[in-house]
Motif scaffolding. Structure first.
Motif, mmCIF file in Angstrom:
data_model
loop_
_atom_site.group_PDB
_atom_site.id
_atom_site.type_symbol
_atom_site.label_atom_id
_atom_site.label_comp_id
_atom_site.label_asym_id
_atom_site.label_seq_id
_atom_site.Cartn_x
_atom_site.Cartn_y
_atom_site.Cartn_z
ATOM 1 N N PRO A 182 1.021 -1.313 -0.259
ATOM 2 C CA PRO A 182 0.252 -0.052 -0.196
ATOM 3 C C PRO A 182 1.183 1.627 0.317
ATOM 4 O O PRO A 182 0.111 2.006 -0.327
ATOM 5 N N LEU A 183 2.319 1.413 0.981
ATOM 6 C CA LEU A 183 2.625 2.645 1.076
ATOM 7 C C LEU A 183 3.251 2.369 -0.667
ATOM 8 O O LEU A 183 3.708 4.303 -1.072
ATOM 9 N N LEU A 184 3.910 1.729 -1.376
ATOM 10 C CA LEU A 184 4.767 1.632 -2.238
ATOM 11 C C LEU A 184 3.524 2.135 -3.849
ATOM 12 O O LEU A 184 3.529 3.402 -4.041
ATOM 13 N N THR A 185 1.964 1.691 -3.382
ATOM 14 C CA THR A 185 1.507 2.063 -4.682
ATOM 15 C C THR A 185 1.144 4.090 -3.899
ATOM 16 O O THR A 185 0.893 4.720 -5.100
ATOM 17 N N MET A 186 0.963 4.269 -3.223
ATOM 18 C CA MET A 186 0.594 5.722 -2.721
ATOM 19 C C MET A 186 1.473 6.116 -3.156
ATOM 20 O O MET A 186 1.164 7.671 -3.767
ATOM 21 N N ALA A 187 2.961 6.221 -2.573
ATOM 22 C CA ALA A 187 4.002 6.592 -3.323
ATOM 23 C C ALA A 187 3.771 7.058 -4.675
ATOM 24 O O ALA A 187 4.149 8.095 -5.295
ATOM 25 N N ILE A 188 4.049 6.219 -5.502
ATOM 26 C CA ILE A 188 3.740 6.120 -6.993
ATOM 27 C C ILE A 188 2.265 7.155 -7.605
ATOM 28 O O ILE A 188 2.624 7.490 -8.252
ATOM 29 N N LEU A 189 1.601 6.919 -6.918
ATOM 30 C CA LEU A 189 0.067 7.772 -7.005
ATOM 31 C C LEU A 189 -0.023 8.919 -6.632
ATOM 32 O O LEU A 189 0.074 10.007 -7.509
ATOM 33 N N TYR A 231 3.053 10.586 -6.399
ATOM 34 C CA TYR A 231 4.336 11.383 -7.659
ATOM 35 C C TYR A 231 3.900 11.732 -8.444
ATOM 36 O O TYR A 231 3.603 12.816 -9.404
ATOM 37 N N ILE A 232 2.761 10.875 -9.708
ATOM 38 C CA ILE A 232 1.884 10.957 -11.079
ATOM 39 C C ILE A 232 1.215 12.471 -10.400
ATOM 40 O O ILE A 232 0.989 13.010 -11.690
ATOM 41 N N THR A 233 0.503 12.667 -9.065
ATOM 42 C CA THR A 233 -0.273 13.795 -9.045
ATOM 43 C C THR A 233 0.491 14.667 -9.025
ATOM 44 O O THR A 233 0.045 15.674 -9.415
ATOM 45 N N TYR A 234 1.682 14.681 -8.187
ATOM 46 C CA TYR A 234 2.362 15.945 -8.256
ATOM 47 C C TYR A 234 3.322 16.250 -9.811
ATOM 48 O O TYR A 234 3.417 17.359 -9.880
ATOM 49 N N TYR A 235 4.092 15.513 -10.457
ATOM 50 C CA TYR A 235 4.460 15.259 -11.245
ATOM 51 C C TYR A 235 3.267 16.099 -12.483
ATOM 52 O O TYR A 235 3.274 16.840 -13.074
ATOM 53 N N VAL A 236 1.913 15.577 -12.490
ATOM 54 C CA VAL A 236 0.803 15.914 -13.731
ATOM 55 C C VAL A 236 0.549 17.754 -12.480
ATOM 56 O O VAL A 236 0.126 18.544 -13.723
ATOM 57 N N MET A 262 1.985 17.867 -2.357
ATOM 58 C CA MET A 262 1.579 16.739 -3.713
ATOM 59 C C MET A 262 3.224 16.021 -3.097
ATOM 60 O O MET A 262 3.902 14.589 -2.931
ATOM 61 N N LEU A 263 4.506 16.867 -3.911
ATOM 62 C CA LEU A 263 6.170 16.791 -2.832
ATOM 63 C C LEU A 263 6.260 15.531 -1.589
ATOM 64 O O LEU A 263 7.160 14.959 -1.802
ATOM 65 N N GLY A 264 5.508 16.571 -0.797
ATOM 66 C CA GLY A 264 6.173 16.081 0.824
ATOM 67 C C GLY A 264 4.636 14.732 0.707
ATOM 68 O O GLY A 264 5.803 13.877 1.030
ATOM 69 N N ALA A 265 4.216 14.456 0.330
ATOM 70 C CA ALA A 265 3.057 13.415 1.093
ATOM 71 C C ALA A 265 3.987 12.083 -0.023
ATOM 72 O O ALA A 265 4.475 11.515 0.449
ATOM 73 N N THR A 266 4.041 12.474 -1.482
ATOM 74 C CA THR A 266 5.338 11.796 -1.671
ATOM 75 C C THR A 266 6.640 11.045 -1.190
ATOM 76 O O THR A 266 6.807 9.599 -1.150
ATOM 77 N N VAL A 326 9.676 7.374 2.151
ATOM 78 C CA VAL A 326 10.106 7.575 3.663
ATOM 79 C C VAL A 326 9.067 6.195 4.504
ATOM 80 O O VAL A 326 9.817 5.561 4.936
ATOM 81 N N ALA A 327 8.330 6.213 4.751
ATOM 82 C CA ALA A 327 7.337 5.566 5.222
ATOM 83 C C ALA A 327 7.473 3.658 4.306
ATOM 84 O O ALA A 327 7.771 2.809 5.481
ATOM 85 N N LEU A 328 7.790 3.743 3.448
ATOM 86 C CA LEU A 328 8.488 2.533 2.689
ATOM 87 C C LEU A 328 9.760 2.176 3.341
ATOM 88 O O LEU A 328 9.960 1.274 3.062
ATOM 89 N N ILE A 329 10.619 3.027 3.319
ATOM 90 C CA ILE A 329 11.875 2.578 3.579
ATOM 91 C C ILE A 329 12.241 1.609 5.151
ATOM 92 O O ILE A 329 12.434 0.517 5.742
ATOM 93 N N ILE A 330 11.338 2.818 5.717
ATOM 94 C CA ILE A 330 11.494 2.526 7.397
ATOM 95 C C ILE A 330 10.606 1.047 7.650
ATOM 96 O O ILE A 330 10.900 0.243 8.498
#
Length: 137
Positions: free
Chosen positions: A18-25, A27-32, A46-50, A55-59
């Motif tokens: 779920p964290l990987l999915t959130m990070a990807i989505l 980032y896509i929102t930030y990029y768009v 959005m960059l901060g949320a990404t 960070v949460a994924l790595i931890i």
């Protein structure tokens, strides 16, 4: 696929997908939104949320932290970053956010969802990441 045992993601390992999915989505929102010339504030949010998701994924590979406190720490870090960057008067938003952080942290402890170290580390990680990003504005 049995990647997750319950909706509550109690195990550290269950949080990875779920964290990987959130990070990807995020980032896509930030990029768009960056290409649409949206508000600079929203782009940094959005960059901060990404980054918080990453960070949460790595931890989560090594340690379980409170994702609730990560998010609310991020909100408080964002507010403090706005105070430092723009000198906004944020007394009431900061005060209310601190109260909410205390209530949620206490609730997570009372529910035995986390240890105090998981609460504090989640809060500090969220606050630090968002504070740094919003000081860069």
């Amino acid at each position: 696929r049995n990647l997750v045992r319950s909706f509550f993601l109690n195990q550290r390992e269950e949080r990875i997908y779920p964290l990987l999915t959130m990070a990807i989505l995020y980032y896509i929102t930030y990029y768009v939104m960056k290409g649409i010339t949206a508000s600079l504030f929203f782009n940094f949010y959005m960059l901060g949320a990404t980054l918080l998701s990453v960070v949460a994924l790595i931890i989560s590979f090594y340690y379980k932290i409170s994702l609730h406190m990560l998010g609310w720490g991020g909100c408080l870090g964002m507010l403090f970053g706005l105070v430092i960057s723009f000198g906004f008067d944020m007394f009431w938003p900061v005060s209310v956010t601190i109260a909410i952080v205390g209530i949620i942290g206490t609730a997570r402890l009372k529910l035995n969802s986390h240890k105090p170290s998981e609460i504090y580390s989640g809060f500090l990680a969220g606050a630090a990441v968002m504070f740094i990003i919003f000081c860069l504005i």
